[in-house]
Design an enzyme around this catalytic site. Structure first.
Site, PDB file in Angstrom:
ATOM      1  CE  LYS A 204      24.421 107.020 127.768  1.00 42.28           C
ATOM      2  NZ  LYS A 204      23.993 106.460 129.062  1.00 42.28           N
ATOM      3  CD  GLU A 349      26.686 106.871 131.133  1.00 44.30           C
ATOM      4  OE1 GLU A 349      26.657 105.792 130.508  1.00 44.30           O
ATOM      5  OE2 GLU A 349      25.831 107.202 131.966  1.00 44.30           O
ATOM      6  CG  PHE A 572      28.961  77.686  85.982  1.00 43.47           C
ATOM      7  CD1 PHE A 572      30.346  77.691  85.931  1.00 43.47           C
ATOM      8  CD2 PHE A 572      28.347  78.112  87.145  1.00 43.47           C
ATOM      9  CE1 PHE A 572      31.101  78.100  87.018  1.00 43.47           C
ATOM     10  CE2 PHE A 572      29.097  78.514  88.234  1.00 43.47           C
ATOM     11  CZ  PHE A 572      30.475  78.510  88.175  1.00 43.47           C
ATOM     12  N   GLY A 673      22.638  82.627 100.371  1.00 42.20           N
ATOM     13  CA  GLY A 673      21.512  82.948  99.514  1.00 42.20           C
ATOM     14  C   GLY A 673      20.768  81.715  99.056  1.00 42.20           C
ATOM     15  N   GLY A 676      22.869  77.091 102.687  1.00 43.12           N
ATOM     16  CA  GLY A 676      23.802  77.052 103.805  1.00 43.12           C
ATOM     17  C   GLY A 676      24.441  78.386 104.108  1.00 43.12           C
ATOM     18  CG  HIS A 678      29.412  80.657 101.522  1.00 49.11           C
ATOM     19  ND1 HIS A 678      29.093  81.361 100.383  1.00 49.11           N
ATOM     20  CD2 HIS A 678      29.009  79.381 101.297  1.00 49.11           C
ATOM     21  CE1 HIS A 678      28.538  80.543  99.515  1.00 49.11           C
ATOM     22  NE2 HIS A 678      28.467  79.354 100.046  1.00 49.11           N
ATOM     23  NE  ARG A 744      23.724  81.263  94.710  1.00 45.98           N
ATOM     24  CZ  ARG A 744      24.207  80.228  95.401  1.00 45.98           C
ATOM     25  NH1 ARG A 744      24.378  80.344  96.716  1.00 45.98           N
ATOM     26  NH2 ARG A 744      24.535  79.108  94.793  1.00 45.98           N
ATOM     27  CB  ALA A 745      19.929  81.010  89.309  1.00 47.65           C
ATOM     28  NE  ARG A 746      20.419  78.033  95.593  1.00 49.87           N
ATOM     29  CZ  ARG A 746      20.573  76.750  95.895  1.00 49.87           C
ATOM     30  NH1 ARG A 746      19.501  76.018  96.200  1.00 49.87           N
ATOM     31  NH2 ARG A 746      21.768  76.191  95.900  1.00 49.87           N
TER      32      ARG A 746
END
Length: 810
Positions: A204, A349, A572, A673, A676, A678, A744-746
């Site tokens: 290096k 190095e 749910f 997911g 937003g 977390h 996620r269920a989107r």
């Protein structure tokens, strides 16, 4: 993008043709293998996507495992889509160009009309066809699978790479010489490779990276560029003349310019002194790679082949008085542990290790790794302190890193390693960039009365270690760097080579799904926006199941089921019904808070059983065994209201993180997911539910009072328009948060992924990764939460700082 063709003896011989696209290897099984004859239309059955890491696998898959049998890498290289690759794949007409060892030129994959083959076809059939070009050959004259039957990774094949005409390696393609070239960069590693026979080891060099473009036979046709693309030819006129005297062929040559000391070792201080004095005739250029040569692009060729060609060029170069100033960077053939030990004893190095079979890529890569003798990297100078006693100039430099953000993070200072000359010279530079505003992030906590400067100087510093607070200890200054841009300076994190590189004879990734798993209605579409089927979701959960179990074991869960798919009615479910699911059991009623039949996932099989049962999302509570009376984490869910742009969510996360750091609290980040982010705080089990929930609410209310233009303290759509509600309700005893790695269920099936704080600004949204692109993340071998368990903390000191009185601390 890479491609690979693996010759696979599984039951019967076939060829697995794989193209890197969208973060995965799109894969087809070709029974007869490719043909260079455009008249041959070879059947190609599309199979499941594979991780990119699988591209280098050679070995034998054990009996009774998916795909059992011998596998070799029959061909590999780069491919380029003609047009939009993703669109071509969806349309069933994917045109592309290959640059491999054996396969070259233009090709097309055409999907056969499903009506002709039957709608029940689970693995879509395609045709692989060679298009007419200079690489096409009649099958009556040449069969590429018969004539070139062996692996491209064997030594015998490597020996052939430099035996083509004019010394041009096999796999090179004709190309004009580009006007610019970005270099391949090495990644810091914490250990030596486990299979050193597959790597080369070089010194290096402690110098400046230099890329040389030779476009003709005279000196004026030679240009010298830094790693950032700056033209330094005028600074290196004598080296330009030395290179010209060698009469090297047209091409791009990659190397490092150094100045050696009396022992012949690189001396960075001497190199800088030569630049400052103009004595560039003392500089030596070590060349180690050859991306372009004699009208050909060599980047797809293995490193061994490129270096063999470069070595031969330098051996046969025009001799002259300056020829010793351009040298070949030799490989060291010895045990890597002994090599690094010797390098450190000599004062070097460290070493650079490079995979022998790797292509040349213009980015940082784990195919090249740095093995350093100690902790050493570049930092940005943001200020300085006054000198003490008889010292002149300044006391210490205040250092920081950007880590890809606009915020300079303070990492400590360095006050040793300076002599009288450097103190005077650096002080002169500091005076010219003085400013009154602190350039460091608000949470830096810099003591004393420092002087601030524009954060544009880059200092190279060695140090003993990083503290848990992100500070360096025992720093020693080495030099200022003028070849690196301050905005690009980040904290270097060493990778574990055992996790990022699979040995050639190692076992391949396990099949995502066990053979005995019965999947009903596997082709049912669960997300119309992406065409994702139920079997795709199960395969995803099979891939991430091991990672998810770290977040699931011993913790009650809730399932979000979507029998009609995304967009349909969602269920749910918190309680275990009478239906028995393998790998899922009822949580011990004695440990629950207010529910008697919560569920617990106890194995990978349980996760797959739930997915087969139409589960899309899985959520967990903030407590786990042995007691659910005390939470072991606190979650702050950044929930943006209508009209909040993503950059504002990122800004909010930084603000919350800064406040938590002021409170002395360690926090970890993950995408949701959905919309937003977390923020998760690991806790020791010393506080009750009401205390944790109450304190999290106090934090949210403080943020809303302090920054009302960004945060709101009450939930509800009307309250959150244009603002962000930091949802503290996730910290209730019966509340849950989506599990890390859950889908996620989107629409789009985004996934919740743990990330490092340094990655925040690079995220495109809360659904940065989804079920289809998850392999992009998995192939990084990234473990940003590796210190999560060790960071478990109490809230006592933070509550005292905020004058918060807990209600039920135990």
């Amino acid at each position: 993008m890479c491609f690979v063709v693996q010759k696979h003896w599984a039951g019967r011989l076939h060829y697995d043709f794989r193209l890197e696209l969208g973060g995965t290897l799109k894969s087809w099984a070709i029974p007869k293998g490719p043909s260079l004859d455009p008249k041959d239309k070879r059947m190609a059955v599309q199979v499941e996507d594979h991780p990119i890491a699988y591209a280098s696998f050679e070995g034998t898959i054990p009996p009774k495992q998916y795909g059992a049998g011998k596998v070799i890498v029959w061909d590999s290289g780069f491919w380029t889509p003609i047009g939009d690759g993703e669109a071509g794949l969806r349309a069933g007409n994917l045109k592309f160009e290959l640059r491999g060892h054996k396969l070259h030129g233009r090709w097309v994959l055409v999907r056969i009309n499903s009506e002709r083959v039957g709608k029940s076809e689970k693995q879509p059939p395609w045709l692989l066809i060679k298009e007419k070009d200079s690489f096409a050959r009649p099958s009556s004259e040449f069969s590429v699978v018969d004539e070139l039957a062996d692996s491209v990774m064997t030594q015998a094949f490597s020996d052939r790479l430099t035996q083509s005409k004019a010394g041009i390696p096999l796999g090179a393609t004709k190309s004009e010489l580009p006007t610019a070239l970005a270099p391949q960069l090495a990644t810091l590693a914490q250990d030596v490779p486990k299979n050193p026979q597959g790597w080369i080891f070089e010194v290096k060099f402690d110098g400046y990276r230099l890329l040389t473009r030779i476009a003709g036979t005279s000196a004026k046709d030679i240009r010298l560029f830094t790693r950032n693309g700056n033209d330094w030819t005028s600074k290196l006129a004598s080296l330009q003349q030395a290179i010209a005297s060698l009469k090297l062929p047209i091409g791009w040559y990659d190397g490092e310019v150094v100045v050696t000391d009396q022992r012949g070792l690189p001396d960075f201080g001497a190199l800088q002194a030569c630049f400052e004095s103009g004595r560039t005739q003392e500089m030596v250029l070590y060349l180690f790679d050859l991306p372009y040569f004699a009208g050909h692009d060599l980047r797809a060729c293995p490193l061994d082949a490129r270096r063999a060609a470069l070595s031969q060029i330098l051996k046969t170069a025009e001799p002259g008085s300056a020829s010793d100033r351009v040298r070949f960077s030799e490989e060291f053939a010895a045990d890597p542990v002994s090599l690094i030990t010797s390098a450190c004893k000599l004062g070097l190095e460290g070493l650079v290790a490079k995979r022998r079979d790797s292509p040349y890529v213009s980015r940082r890569s784990t195919d090249w790794v740095k093995l350093k003798c100690g902790q050493r990297q570049e930092f940005v100078v943001g200020g300085f302190t006054d000198p003490q006693g008889s010292r002149s100039g300044f006391g210490a430099l205040l250092l920081g890193v950007f880590n890809g953000t606009d915020s300079l993070q303070y990492v400590g200072n360095v006050g040793t390693g300076f002599d009288a000359r450097t103190l005077t010279e650096i002080k002169g530079k500091l005076d010219t960039i003085a400013r009154t505003k602190n350039p460091f992030a608000a949470d830096s906590k810099i003591e004393g009365k420092p002087h601030w400067v524009k954060p544009c100087l880059v200092a190279e510093v060695s140090f003993g270690e990083w503290t848990s607070a992100g500070r360096i200890r025992h720093g020693v200054f080495h030099s200022l760097r003028t070849d690196k841009e301050a905005k690009l300076i980040m904290r270097e994190t060493a990778i574990n080579l055992a996790r990022t590189h699979t040995p050639r004879a190692a076992r391949p990734p396990a099949s995502p799904l066990p053979d005995k798993l019965r999947v009903t209605h596997p082709d049912r579409i669960i997300d119309a926006s992406t065409g994702t089927a139920k079997i795709d979701l199960l395969r995803y959960y099979g891939l991430v199941s091991e990672l998810m179990m770290d977040h699931l074991k011993g913790r009650p869960v809730s399932l979000v089921r979507a029998p009609a798919g995304v967009g349909g009615e969602l269920f749910f479910q918190k309680h275990l019904d009478t239906d028995a699911l393998a790998g899922i059991r009822a949580f011990d009623p004695a440990l629950t808070v207010d529910h008697a039949a919560l569920m617990e996932v106890i194995s990978r099989q349980g996760l797959l059983s739930a997915a087969q049962w139409n589960m899309v999302e899985i959520h967990t509570v903030n407590a786990s065994r042995p007691s659910l009376a005390r939470p072991d984490r606190m979650v702050l869910d950044l929930d943006p209201g209508e009209g909040v742009p993503w950059r504002q969510v990122q800004e909010a996360a930084r603000l919350v993180h800064a406040f938590l750091m002021q409170l002395g609290l360690a926090a970890f980040l993950k995408t949701s997911g959905g919309k937003g982010l977390h923020i998760v705080l690991p806790l020791r089990r010393v506080h009750g539910w009401e205390t944790v929930k109450g304190f999290s609410q106090a934090i949210v209310l403080h943020l809303a009072r302090t920054i009302p233009q960004r945060f709101v303290g009450k939930s509800g759509p009307r309250n959150r328009v244009g603002k962000i509600f930091v949802d503290y309700l996730r910290n209730g005893a019966a509340a849950t948060t989506v599990c890390a790695w859950s889908a996620r269920a989107r629409p789009g099936l985004g996934i919740s992924v743990p990330v490092a704080w340094s990655e925040l600004d690079s995220l495109r949204g809360a659904d940065h990764w989804n079920v289809r692109t998850a392999l992009q993340r998995l192939d990084q071998g990234n473990l940003p939460w590796s210190g999560y368990k060790a960071a478990a903390q109490t809230l006592s000191a933070a509550m005292k700082t905020m004058n918060y009185t807990p209600t039920n601390t135990i």
